[in-house]
Design an enzyme around this catalytic site. Sequence first.
Site, PDB file in Angstrom:
ATOM      1  N   GLU A 188      -2.930   2.444  -4.482  1.00 32.15           N
ATOM      2  CA  GLU A 188      -3.242   3.394  -5.679  1.00 32.15           C
ATOM      3  C   GLU A 188      -4.909   4.081  -5.180  1.00 32.15           C
ATOM      4  O   GLU A 188      -5.368   5.407  -5.206  1.00 32.15           O
ATOM      5  CB  GLU A 188      -2.661   3.276  -6.885  1.00 32.15           C
ATOM      6  N   SER A 194      -3.587  -0.650 -12.220  1.00 36.20           N
ATOM      7  CA  SER A 194      -2.628  -0.644 -10.840  1.00 36.20           C
ATOM      8  C   SER A 194      -3.200  -0.579  -9.553  1.00 36.20           C
ATOM      9  O   SER A 194      -3.503   0.097  -9.057  1.00 36.20           O
ATOM     10  CB  SER A 194      -1.194   0.605 -10.845  1.00 36.20           C
ATOM     11  N   ARG A 213       0.747  10.840  -9.168  1.00 38.41           N
ATOM     12  CA  ARG A 213      -0.671  10.040  -9.002  1.00 38.41           C
ATOM     13  C   ARG A 213      -1.321  11.115  -7.464  1.00 38.41           C
ATOM     14  O   ARG A 213      -1.373  10.713  -7.071  1.00 38.41           O
ATOM     15  CB  ARG A 213      -0.598   9.238  -8.616  1.00 38.41           C
TER      16      ARG A 213
HETATM   17  N1  EPU Z   1       6.696  -5.223 -14.753  1.00 36.15           N
HETATM   18  C1  EPU Z   1       7.765  -6.080 -14.391  1.00 36.15           C
HETATM   19  N2  EPU Z   1       6.242  -7.330 -14.386  1.00 36.15           N
HETATM   20  C2  EPU Z   1       4.853  -7.072 -14.805  1.00 36.15           C
HETATM   21  C3  EPU Z   1       4.687  -5.718 -15.386  1.00 36.15           C
HETATM   22  C4  EPU Z   1       5.723  -4.938 -15.416  1.00 36.15           C
HETATM   23  O1  EPU Z   1       8.629  -6.588 -13.239  1.00 36.15           O
HETATM   24  O2  EPU Z   1       4.123  -7.912 -14.715  1.00 36.15           O
HETATM   25  C5  EPU Z   1       8.153  -4.060 -14.654  1.00 36.15           C
HETATM   26  C6  EPU Z   1       8.777  -3.965 -16.189  1.00 36.15           C
HETATM   27  O3  EPU Z   1      10.586  -3.822 -15.959  1.00 36.15           O
HETATM   28  C7  EPU Z   1       8.075  -2.759 -16.577  1.00 36.15           C
HETATM   29  C8  EPU Z   1       8.194  -1.929 -15.438  1.00 36.15           C
HETATM   30  O4  EPU Z   1       7.265  -2.931 -14.670  1.00 36.15           O
HETATM   31  O5  EPU Z   1       9.220  -2.016 -17.366  1.00 36.15           O
HETATM   32  C9  EPU Z   1       6.562  -0.785 -15.830  1.00 36.15           C
HETATM   33  O6  EPU Z   1       5.946  -1.409 -16.128  1.00 36.15           O
HETATM   34  P1  EPU Z   1       4.917  -0.731 -17.226  1.00 36.15           P
HETATM   35  O7  EPU Z   1       5.190   0.030 -18.466  1.00 36.15           O
HETATM   36  O8  EPU Z   1       3.248  -1.627 -17.757  1.00 36.15           O
HETATM   37  O9  EPU Z   1       4.101   0.730 -16.217  1.00 36.15           O
HETATM   38  P2  EPU Z   1       3.811   0.973 -14.461  1.00 36.15           P
HETATM   39  O10 EPU Z   1       5.331   1.781 -13.519  1.00 36.15           O
HETATM   40  O11 EPU Z   1       3.616  -1.052 -14.275  1.00 36.15           O
HETATM   41  C10 EPU Z   1       2.422   2.495 -14.727  1.00 36.15           C
HETATM   42  C11 EPU Z   1       1.458   3.238 -14.232  1.00 36.15           C
HETATM   43  C12 EPU Z   1      -0.311   2.706 -15.451  1.00 36.15           C
HETATM   44  C13 EPU Z   1       0.375   3.051 -17.005  1.00 36.15           C
HETATM   45  C14 EPU Z   1       1.783   2.067 -17.370  1.00 36.15           C
HETATM   46  C15 EPU Z   1       1.724   3.401 -18.445  1.00 36.15           C
HETATM   47  C16 EPU Z   1       1.673   3.397 -11.936  1.00 36.15           C
HETATM   48  C17 EPU Z   1       1.451   2.676 -10.619  1.00 36.15           C
HETATM   49  N3  EPU Z   1       0.740   2.797 -13.202  1.00 36.15           N
HETATM   50  O12 EPU Z   1       2.733   1.606 -14.295  1.00 36.15           O
HETATM   51  O13 EPU Z   1      -1.353   3.250 -14.974  1.00 36.15           O
HETATM   52  O14 EPU Z   1      -0.789   2.825 -17.153  1.00 36.15           O
HETATM   53  O15 EPU Z   1       2.507   2.971 -15.628  1.00 36.15           O
HETATM   54  O16 EPU Z   1       2.111   4.382 -18.327  1.00 36.15           O
HETATM   55  O17 EPU Z   1       2.290   4.580 -12.504  1.00 36.15           O
HETATM   56  C18 EPU Z   1      -2.582   2.982 -13.495  1.00 36.15           C
HETATM   57  O18 EPU Z   1      -2.465   4.063 -12.733  1.00 36.15           O
HETATM   58  O19 EPU Z   1      -3.906   2.350 -12.374  1.00 36.15           O
HETATM   59  C19 EPU Z   1      -1.823   2.350 -14.429  1.00 36.15           C
HETATM   60  C20 EPU Z   1      -2.700   1.502 -15.026  1.00 36.15           C
END
Ligand code: EPU
Length: 360
Positions: free
Chosen positions: A352, A258, A180
């Site tokens: 972010e 995010s 990012r």
């Molecule tokens: N999780 C929770 N609670 C929740 C959702 C997720 O505990 O409500 C935990 C779970 O352990 C899950 C982990 O968080 O395994 C990761 O969740 P997720 O796969 O949804 O990914 P993220 O790290 O929360 C990132 C990006 C997203 C992108 C997704 C999928 C960042 C800041 N965000 O989210 O990007 O769509 O991965 O690759 O890196 C954005 O940047 O605006 C964005 C939406």
Amino acid sequence: MPEPSVAEGPMPETPMPGPLRELTTLRLGGPPRRLVVATSEAELVAAVTEMDAVDEPVLVLGGGSNLVVSDDGFDGTVVAVRTRGISACPDTDVPTCGGVTLTVAAGEPWDDVVAMAVQRTWTGVEALSGIPGSTGAVPIQNVGAYGQEVSQTIASVRTWDRRTATQQTFANADCGFGYRDSRFKAEPGRWVVLEVTFQLLVGELSAPVGYAELARTLGVRIGERAPLADVREAVLELRRGKGMVLDDADHDTWSAGSFFTNPVLDAEAAARLPGDAPRWEQPDGSVKTSAAWLIDRAGFAKGHTHGRVALSGKHTLALTNRGGASTDELLALAREIRESVRERYGVSLVNEPVTVGCSL
Ligand code: EPU
């Protein structure tokens, strides 16, 4: 009725700009002083140059999907980038071996580019389906999701450098891409992205799937490929399930995606996390953990509501406007979350989205 008065200048300009909440996916933010809509690159460069010459503050606005704008609005000129144009080389529907070079104007909606790539069997951006915003925005924070980042397919970025008032083109290696992050983000406001060139491969199958949740949805193993269109559909389905596909009728999607980046910790800080915290080892020995998980565990569950703002009912990382909220309310909730996570886990969450006229 008298004609509305329009300030002098070559650019199409709204006489009385409406609030920026009309141009942001969070639907928050007061009015700018002026709004210029640039539909050609010449207009875009002229508008920015004109304002810079008189030291007028400028906010370059793409899709408005990554912005938190103050309730007081923006005391300067907003230049909305609405340039269009996509060219492919070679421009043929006949599958060629090798790749295709795709050059896209900054104002093109990003998901239209992904949809076109998938339809024409160009691989490399299919996992980035359903992301809101404009193409010019994607290199700034090296947009990424489901195992792909635009830094993997961007060949070069052509910009307008406001400091020297010249055009500068950066090859991928000179963009300073990180998680990012990029050189364009490191110097906010200096670079106006004019055009992005992508290098995509040609083929019916996706790039190797690199995200466990996506691999599971597709029924493949990590590192395997799947039909391009299936990957796009699976990503859209996953994103919808997390409230991350814009829908006017669904408050869960009135967000800036995010709200916090995933913290990247050194080994010592990572060792202090609870044993069941998600951990993704990075090549340099650091450990990325999940902001969503930390938020959840700090007592802010999905749907946690505070007046007219709430965490998305589908994902704790998205702060949402339930209708009629203010930026102040949103920031108050974001601060409360940040403080609680800091107190409980000693981790400082970093926002972010870009803040305009306000800060966290
Ligand atoms: N999780 C929770 N609670 C929740 C959702 C997720 O505990 O409500 C935990 C779970 O352990 C899950 C982990 O968080 O395994 C990761 O969740 P997720 O796969 O949804 O990914 P993220 O790290 O929360 C990132 C990006 C997203 C992108 C997704 C999928 C960042 C800041 N965000 O989210 O990007 O769509 O991965 O690759 O890196 C954005 O940047 O605006 C964005 C939406």
